[in-house]
Write an enzyme that holds these catalytic residues in place. Structure first.
Site, mmCIF file in Angstrom:
data_model
loop_
_atom_site.group_PDB
_atom_site.id
_atom_site.type_symbol
_atom_site.label_atom_id
_atom_site.label_comp_id
_atom_site.label_asym_id
_atom_site.label_seq_id
_atom_site.Cartn_x
_atom_site.Cartn_y
_atom_site.Cartn_z
ATOM 1 N N ASP A 145 -26.462 5.797 10.516
ATOM 2 C CA ASP A 145 -25.238 4.984 10.490
ATOM 3 C C ASP A 145 -24.706 4.878 9.060
ATOM 4 O O ASP A 145 -23.504 4.992 8.819
ATOM 5 C CB ASP A 145 -25.444 3.609 11.145
ATOM 6 C CG ASP A 145 -26.756 2.928 10.755
ATOM 7 O OD1 ASP A 145 -27.577 3.536 10.030
ATOM 8 O OD2 ASP A 145 -26.959 1.763 11.170
ATOM 9 N N ASP A 174 -25.297 16.810 15.759
ATOM 10 C CA ASP A 174 -24.079 17.079 16.526
ATOM 11 C C ASP A 174 -22.964 16.148 16.080
ATOM 12 O O ASP A 174 -21.849 16.572 15.761
ATOM 13 C CB ASP A 174 -24.368 16.891 18.021
ATOM 14 C CG ASP A 174 -23.110 17.028 18.851
ATOM 15 O OD1 ASP A 174 -22.387 18.031 18.667
ATOM 16 O OD2 ASP A 174 -22.823 16.125 19.666
ATOM 17 N N ASP A 182 -19.331 16.776 13.385
ATOM 18 C CA ASP A 182 -17.911 16.550 13.701
ATOM 19 C C ASP A 182 -17.284 15.684 12.608
ATOM 20 O O ASP A 182 -16.161 15.922 12.158
ATOM 21 C CB ASP A 182 -17.741 15.871 15.065
ATOM 22 C CG ASP A 182 -17.578 16.880 16.211
ATOM 23 O OD1 ASP A 182 -18.040 18.029 16.053
ATOM 24 O OD2 ASP A 182 -16.997 16.517 17.251
ATOM 25 N N LYS A 239 -33.048 7.631 12.014
ATOM 26 C CA LYS A 239 -32.859 6.216 12.333
ATOM 27 C C LYS A 239 -34.255 5.638 12.488
ATOM 28 O O LYS A 239 -34.660 5.171 13.563
ATOM 29 C CB LYS A 239 -32.016 6.104 13.621
ATOM 30 C CG LYS A 239 -31.623 4.698 14.022
ATOM 31 C CD LYS A 239 -30.537 4.089 13.164
ATOM 32 C CE LYS A 239 -30.289 2.650 13.596
ATOM 33 N NZ LYS A 239 -29.366 1.944 12.697
ATOM 34 N N TYR A 246 -31.537 16.786 23.375
ATOM 35 C CA TYR A 246 -30.990 17.970 24.047
ATOM 36 C C TYR A 246 -32.027 18.700 24.898
ATOM 37 O O TYR A 246 -31.683 19.599 25.662
ATOM 38 C CB TYR A 246 -30.418 18.954 23.006
ATOM 39 C CG TYR A 246 -29.044 18.576 22.517
ATOM 40 C CD1 TYR A 246 -28.856 17.436 21.755
ATOM 41 C CD2 TYR A 246 -27.934 19.355 22.822
ATOM 42 C CE1 TYR A 246 -27.600 17.082 21.301
ATOM 43 C CE2 TYR A 246 -26.672 19.003 22.381
ATOM 44 C CZ TYR A 246 -26.513 17.871 21.614
ATOM 45 O OH TYR A 246 -25.259 17.519 21.175
HETATM 46 C C1 IPM Z 1 -21.638 21.641 19.317
HETATM 47 C C2 IPM Z 1 -21.121 21.250 20.661
HETATM 48 C C3 IPM Z 1 -22.235 21.415 21.691
HETATM 49 C C4 IPM Z 1 -23.356 20.488 21.316
HETATM 50 C C5 IPM Z 1 -21.810 21.189 23.148
HETATM 51 C C6 IPM Z 1 -20.626 22.038 23.526
HETATM 52 C C7 IPM Z 1 -22.952 21.402 24.106
HETATM 53 O O1 IPM Z 1 -20.619 19.964 20.662
HETATM 54 O O2 IPM Z 1 -22.040 22.803 19.162
HETATM 55 O O3 IPM Z 1 -21.648 20.811 18.410
HETATM 56 O O4 IPM Z 1 -23.364 19.317 21.714
HETATM 57 O O5 IPM Z 1 -24.251 20.932 20.622
HETATM 58 MN MN MN Z 2 -20.664 19.035 18.691
#
Ligand code: IPM
Ligand code: MN
Length: 330
Positions: free
Chosen positions: A209, A233, A237, A176, A125
């Site tokens: 992984d 990140d 999710d 990793k 990032y």
């Molecule tokens: C998160 C989001 C952000 C990230 C995006 C919107 C830049 O996906 O906060 O997880 O990748 O960090």
């Molecule tokens: Mn995210």
């Protein structure tokens, strides 16, 4: 004390879920001055501004920021993400992204109670890289991952302190190291060095992984995970998906040294497809607000909001119906 709280509703469902989070804060009786910022893709489409210096200066003087979600499909990917959200993470030195996942047993698993500590200012990032001969058949694009001993260590230390404060005292490094032998080596050595100062924390290591498999099949094995920015990140999710859905996943972008305000936001995005339909679950934003209250020292209010969300686990309804149900229970 009246807290100065920046409010960035943002785009899509962002303003809708933030409105419900504010209802919960009000119900908890916390005194605050809202400082509202018109920022996000919608603002950018109107006047071309992403994060004006005057807004950033004003944000620096706040106690905390509550953000809904930013991004609209009409704007090229990256403009708002990098120019606003990542700019705030970097400018305010929000080096820890603290993402808790808590869910009762479900058909998917026997329950989840873990925290992902995501490094939030470095890695892929950081923005290192660029193009050569862009748009030609010979073009080159590089996108490096920046890992500093300082940046990794401060994040790892936060994770050890957190693991020490939780019941299980367990911390897993996820990386990793078998392929990313430079960055992985730095993370691994830093992790071991800090571990040596924390005999009371049990440690483990998983490749990212494999961690994806474990998060799906047996998330109960995790207590605290510490990981790199991009892995964090993606893993969060997935962790959201196995613990009640992304509409429940909250996050705190923290400056643990408190040299400026921290920023609290749901993990989900602006979801333009459901904006205005009332289908957005505000619970991720409400729990993010509870984390903000906690960080501001409003422990009772934070507990009441969190408990109210837990008691509203089974509430179904529109965004504002769920928000009202939580506010009533605060
Ligand atoms: C998160 C989001 C952000 C990230 C995006 C919107 C830049 O996906 O906060 O997880 O990748 O960090
Ligand atoms: Mn995210």
């Amino acid at each position: 004390m009246t807290h100065q709280i920046g409010i960035i509703g943002g785009d899509g469902i962002g303003p809708e879920v933030v409105a419900e989070a504010l209802k919960a804060i009000d119900a908890a009786g916390v005194a605050y001055t809202p400082v509202v910022f018109d920022l996000g893709g919608t603002r950018y489409l109107r006047d071309g501004e992403v994060l004006p210096a005057t807004d950033l200066d004003a944000i620096r003087r706040l106690d905390a920021v509550l953000l809904g979600a930013v991004g609209v499909p009409e704007v090229t990917p990256g403009v708002i993400e990098r120019g606003l959200l990542l700019a705030l993470r970097f400018e305010l030195d929000l080096y820890v992204n603290h993402r808790p996942f808590l869910a009762p047993p479900s058909p998917l698993n026997d329950g989840v109670d873990l925290v992902v500590v995501r490094e939030n200012t470095e890695g892929a990032y950081a923005g290192e890289g660029g193009f050569l001969r862009r748009g030609t058949p010979h073009e080159v694009a590089t996108q490096g991952s920046v890992n500093t001993r300082f940046g990794v260590e401060r994040c790892v230390r936060y994770a050890f302190d957190l693991a020490r404060a939780r019941d299980r005292h367990h911390l897993t490094l996820v990386h990793k190291t078998n392929v990313l032998t430079f960055a992985g080596d730095l993370w691994d050595r830093t992790f071991r060095a800090v571990a040596a100062e924390h005999d009371d924390v049990e440690t483990g290591y998983h490749h990212v992984d494999a961690a994806c498999i474990y998060l799906v099949q047996d998330p109960g094995r995790y207590d605290v995970i510490v990981t790199d920015n991009l892995f964090g990140d993606i893993l969060t999710d997935l962790a959201g998906a196995v613990s009640g859905g992304i509409g429940r996943a909250a996050s705190a972008n923290l400056n643990p040294d408190r040299t400026g305000p921290s920023l609290f936001e749901p993990v989900h995005g602006s979801a333009p497809d459901i904006a205005g339909t009332g289908a957005a679950d505000p619970r991720a934003a409400i729990v993010s607000a509870a984390m903000m209250l906690e960080f501001l020292g409003e422990h009772d209010a934070a507990t009441r909001v969190r408990d109210a969300v837990a008691k509203s686990e089974d509430v179904v309804g529109t965004t504002s119906e769920i928000g009202d149900a939580v506010a009533e229970r605060v």
